[in-house]
Enzyme design. Sequence first.
Site, PDB file in Angstrom:
ATOM      1  N   CYS A  18      37.865  99.134  22.860  1.00  0.00           N
ATOM      2  CA  CYS A  18      38.169  98.821  24.268  1.00  0.00           C
ATOM      3  C   CYS A  18      40.201  99.123  24.635  1.00  0.00           C
ATOM      4  O   CYS A  18      40.542  97.907  23.323  1.00  0.00           O
ATOM      5  CB  CYS A  18      38.529  97.698  24.759  1.00  0.00           C
ATOM      6  SG  CYS A  18      39.949  96.771  25.731  1.00  0.00           S
TER       7      CYS A  18
ATOM      8  N   CYS B 160      42.494  95.744  25.270  1.00  0.00           N
ATOM      9  CA  CYS B 160      42.260  95.004  24.302  1.00  0.00           C
ATOM     10  C   CYS B 160      43.128  95.020  22.832  1.00  0.00           C
ATOM     11  O   CYS B 160      43.642  94.353  22.673  1.00  0.00           O
ATOM     12  CB  CYS B 160      40.526  94.256  24.486  1.00  0.00           C
ATOM     13  SG  CYS B 160      39.927  94.249  25.260  1.00  0.00           S
ATOM     14  N   ASP B 161      42.979  96.363  22.481  1.00  0.00           N
ATOM     15  CA  ASP B 161      43.227  96.267  20.744  1.00  0.00           C
ATOM     16  C   ASP B 161      44.491  97.362  21.092  1.00  0.00           C
ATOM     17  O   ASP B 161      45.049  97.188  19.901  1.00  0.00           O
ATOM     18  CB  ASP B 161      42.168  97.095  20.645  1.00  0.00           C
ATOM     19  CG  ASP B 161      41.458  95.668  20.081  1.00  0.00           C
ATOM     20  OD1 ASP B 161      41.193  94.295  20.403  1.00  0.00           O
ATOM     21  OD2 ASP B 161      40.092  96.305  20.387  1.00  0.00           O
TER      22      ASP B 161
END
Length: 317
Positions: free
Chosen positions: A142, A145-146
Amino acid sequence: MSAPQHERVIIIGSGPAGLTAAIYTARASLAPLVIEGEPSSTSDQPGGQLMLTTEVENFPGFPQGIMGPELMGNFRSQAERFGARFLTEKVTRVDFSARPFRVWIRDDAYTADSIIVSTGARSLMLGLPEEQRLIGHGLSTCATCDGFFFRGHHIAVVGGGDSAIEEATFLTKFAEKVTIIHRRGEFRASKIMQERAFSNPKIEIIWNATVSAIHGDQKVEGIELTDTVNGSVSTLPVTGLFIAIGHRPNTDLFSGILDMDDTGYLMTVPGSTRTNIEGVFACGDVQDHTYRQAITAAGSGCMAAIDTERWLETQHG
Ligand code: NAP
């Protein structure tokens, strides 16, 4: 055989959607039974996909960030505090053809007036043994997200569809260089997305290659590539690897029972969490292939709880 245990609401799945639905239905005095899944190394375990992440920095309310498993532990404690009950088991079969609905865990049957399905989705993985060890440690599924953790890094993205290009393009905001690894000589992605990749000076493409190993004990330190045309093997010294080869919703259990789109995601009536079966609601990634965020899943879990509560009121007065 003893009579099945009867519930007002059974929630199947315990990621952000299911646990938010549990908090809300518990506070509405419905004493939900959450069948949370079994511990495993995949995303259909209790707590869902966030159990496979490390730091979560985009969930509102945690200005310093929080570890994924800790966040899900908090969700669960909050639901328990208001009377949600949990079974650490996997549902093996359902029958929604008549009411009360029936749900089985192997030979044990449960009945329920209403059902909330929140079984989530899983990222497809390459199937390499190192993946379990390195996920959350340089290996991610992701970018939203990261990506932030990879400021100034050289990252590889695997895949040739719209997701891979979208992730690669997004990652160029942080990374010094992004290398897309695709197993064929042309992308599956739409032309407009391809153009985005070709025109981005930070994106490099390696065609006709698969990732055959990931190097690093504690974190990603490089990847081994195998050329799909001539079989030659090389090493790429990246510190991040994003796998973007597609997602699958966890919907096998509902095949032929709940309406799904042609990729297997549950279909809900727009603006609600209603499925094609009255009294069965769906929330989170199992019915959302667009946003796929913990906060959107939690939001739809709240919607499912409110839809359920209102529907139950119409049934029992
Ligand atoms: P996808 O279209 O199924 O593409 C998956 C890609 O991963 C393919 O290029 C495939 O290679 C590759 N792949 C699959 N298994 C692999 C493996 N084991 N090893 C190496 N490569 C592998 O999935 P997606 O990109 O997630 O897209 C899913 C759907 O969402 C699509 O309809 C897409 O258009 C849509 N989407 C749209 C947008 C957008 O418009 N902004 C963004 C994201 C997704 P092959 O090409 O060789 O099969």
